[in-house]
Design an enzyme around this catalytic site. Structure first.
Site, PDB file in Angstrom:
ATOM      1  N   HIS A 130       0.857  -1.199   0.000  1.00 54.97           N
ATOM      2  CA  HIS A 130       0.000   0.000   0.000  1.00 54.97           C
ATOM      3  C   HIS A 130       0.886   1.239   0.000  1.00 54.97           C
ATOM      4  O   HIS A 130       1.360   1.690   1.039  1.00 54.97           O
ATOM      5  CB  HIS A 130      -0.909  -0.026   1.234  1.00 54.97           C
TER       6      HIS A 130
ATOM      7  N   HIS B 253       1.318   4.987  -2.288  1.00 55.88           N
ATOM      8  CA  HIS B 253       0.819   5.880  -3.345  1.00 55.88           C
ATOM      9  C   HIS B 253       1.985   6.580  -4.043  1.00 55.88           C
ATOM     10  O   HIS B 253       2.769   7.284  -3.397  1.00 55.88           O
ATOM     11  CB  HIS B 253      -0.123   6.923  -2.761  1.00 55.88           C
TER      12      HIS B 253
ATOM     13  N   HIS C 150      -9.808   1.050  -0.256  1.00 57.74           N
ATOM     14  CA  HIS C 150      -9.622   1.735   1.030  1.00 57.74           C
ATOM     15  C   HIS C 150     -10.935   1.700   1.809  1.00 57.74           C
ATOM     16  O   HIS C 150     -11.988   2.051   1.261  1.00 57.74           O
ATOM     17  CB  HIS C 150      -9.270   3.209   0.807  1.00 57.74           C
TER      18      HIS C 150
ATOM     19  N   GLU D 212     -10.802   3.592   7.600  1.00 56.87           N
ATOM     20  CA  GLU D 212      -9.746   4.514   8.009  1.00 56.87           C
ATOM     21  C   GLU D 212     -10.416   5.804   8.511  1.00 56.87           C
ATOM     22  O   GLU D 212     -10.381   6.094   9.700  1.00 56.87           O
ATOM     23  CB  GLU D 212      -8.822   4.809   6.817  1.00 56.87           C
TER      24      GLU D 212
ATOM     25  N   ASP E 299       2.052   3.802   3.008  1.00 55.64           N
ATOM     26  CA  ASP E 299       1.013   4.637   2.393  1.00 55.64           C
ATOM     27  C   ASP E 299       1.640   5.682   1.467  1.00 55.64           C
ATOM     28  O   ASP E 299       1.147   5.929   0.382  1.00 55.64           O
ATOM     29  CB  ASP E 299       0.137   5.328   3.456  1.00 55.64           C
TER      30      ASP E 299
HETATM   31 ZN   LIG Z   1      -3.858   4.783   0.800  1.00 58.16          ZN
END
Ligand SMILES: [Zn+2]
Length: 329
Positions: free
Chosen positions: A12, A14, A190, A193, A271
């Site tokens: 995970h 980005h 996702h 969260e 992330d």
């Molecule tokens: Zn993410």
């Protein structure tokens, strides 16, 4: 324990949240280190996910040409090498790179080629995940799913749903995920969260992803924790980022250890490398300091990641062999 030497994974991560200061300064010399820390990176806490997302365009706007996209990929693989990452799945939304005339298909082709090159250069196995975003129309979501299909068999491996979970409904994304499922494409999304367990249930029910991005707030519903463990639904957990965007006040409050002990298959991920400003080496040290995690937990999480990786089985097995060759120091 030798954290730097541990073989690591990233499921995970980005692409558009990971540009190093050096690359950003090269692409836009007006950004000095102070500006970088104030407007681009997230070195400490922000108020919520929306505040976090407001910072994203500062990197994305620099990634609008073929040269910049290629430089971004090279820059990120260099960072992964420093963390001894052996396998990385990196995600981004191709529709967000059209400001200077590239089409989403051009963007995927360029990044896909750059992944081929950098995987060969660094020995890091890699796959790409294409994101539709919560605020995208059903049409853009479907175009993203079709791009995953078009590039099936290359580095492009899966469809993801990202962005503001709390601010936008799931409905416009449903058909794209149905298309992906019907065409045998891997899927993650996702959830859990910015919103609680109800969002994870809704995502599982409506999108039928194979994995969940984050999913950490599942801890608030014991029935959901059991469901994830029993059905082997993998959580891509990003603990340091969750603390920086204030899902949890301190790492001590983060449920990663509880979820792990409850038998939920999970992996450790950053992330982003700039938003948040973190590395895997640093994050592993934080987990070791906070929860007493060591080789056993870290290697188990890497193994979980490879089991859940969006890969053909022969490549999965060769990476698993690489992991098993690591001798605890
Ligand atoms: Zn993410």
């Amino acid at each position: 324990m030798d954290i730097a030497a541990l073989p690591k994974t990233e499921l995970h991560l980005h692409l558009d949240c990971s540009l190093s200061y050096d690359l950003i300064h090269r692409l836009n010399p007006e950004v000095d280190r102070a500006t970088f820390l104030r407007d681009v990176a997230l070195p400490e806490k922000c108020s919520d996910l929306a505040d976090f997302l407001r910072r994203v365009p500062n990197q994305m706007n620099l990634m609008q040409t073929e040269d910049a996209l290629r430089a971004t990929v090279t820059d990120l693989f260099t960072q992964l090498q420093a963390d001894n990452v052996i396998y990385a799945e990196i995600r981004f939304a191709p529709h967000q790179h059209q400001q200077q005339g590239l089409s989403p298909e051009d963007v995927v082709r360029i990044v896909n080629e750059a992944f081929d090159l950098e995987s060969a250069n660094t020995g890091i196995e890699s796959r790409l995940i294409l994101c539709t975003l919560r605020h995208f129309t059903a049409e853009a979501a479907m175009e993203t799913a079709k791009l995953v299909h078009l590039f099936q068999g290359t580095r492009v491996a899966a469809l993801d749903l990202a962005a503001d979970e709390a601010g936008f409904p799931i409905e416009p994304q449903v058909a794209a995920f149905r298309y992906a499922r019907e065409h045998g494409l891997f899927r993650t999304a996702h959830a859990g969260e910015a919103k609680g367990p109800e969002s994870v249930w809704e995502t599982l029910d409506r999108l039928a992803p194979i994995r969940i991005g984050h999913g950490v707030r599942s801890i608030e519903d014991p029935r959901l924790v059991n469901h994830l463990a029993e059905n082997n639904i993998h959580l891509e957990v990003c603990p340091a980022c969750n603390v920086m965007i204030d899902v949890y006040d301190r790492l001590e409050d983060h449920p990663i250890d509880k979820l792990y002990r409850a038998g939920v298959p999970l992996s450790i991920n950053t992330d982003g490398r700039t938003l948040p400003l973190i590395t895997q080496n640093l994050q592993y040290q934080m987990l070791a300091d906070t929860f007493g995690w060591g080789d056993t937990e870290f290697l188990a999480c890497a193994r979980n990641a490879l089991k859940a990786a969006f890969l053909p089985d022969n490549i999965r097995q060769s990476l698993m062999n690489r992991l098993n060759q690591y001798h605890v120091r």
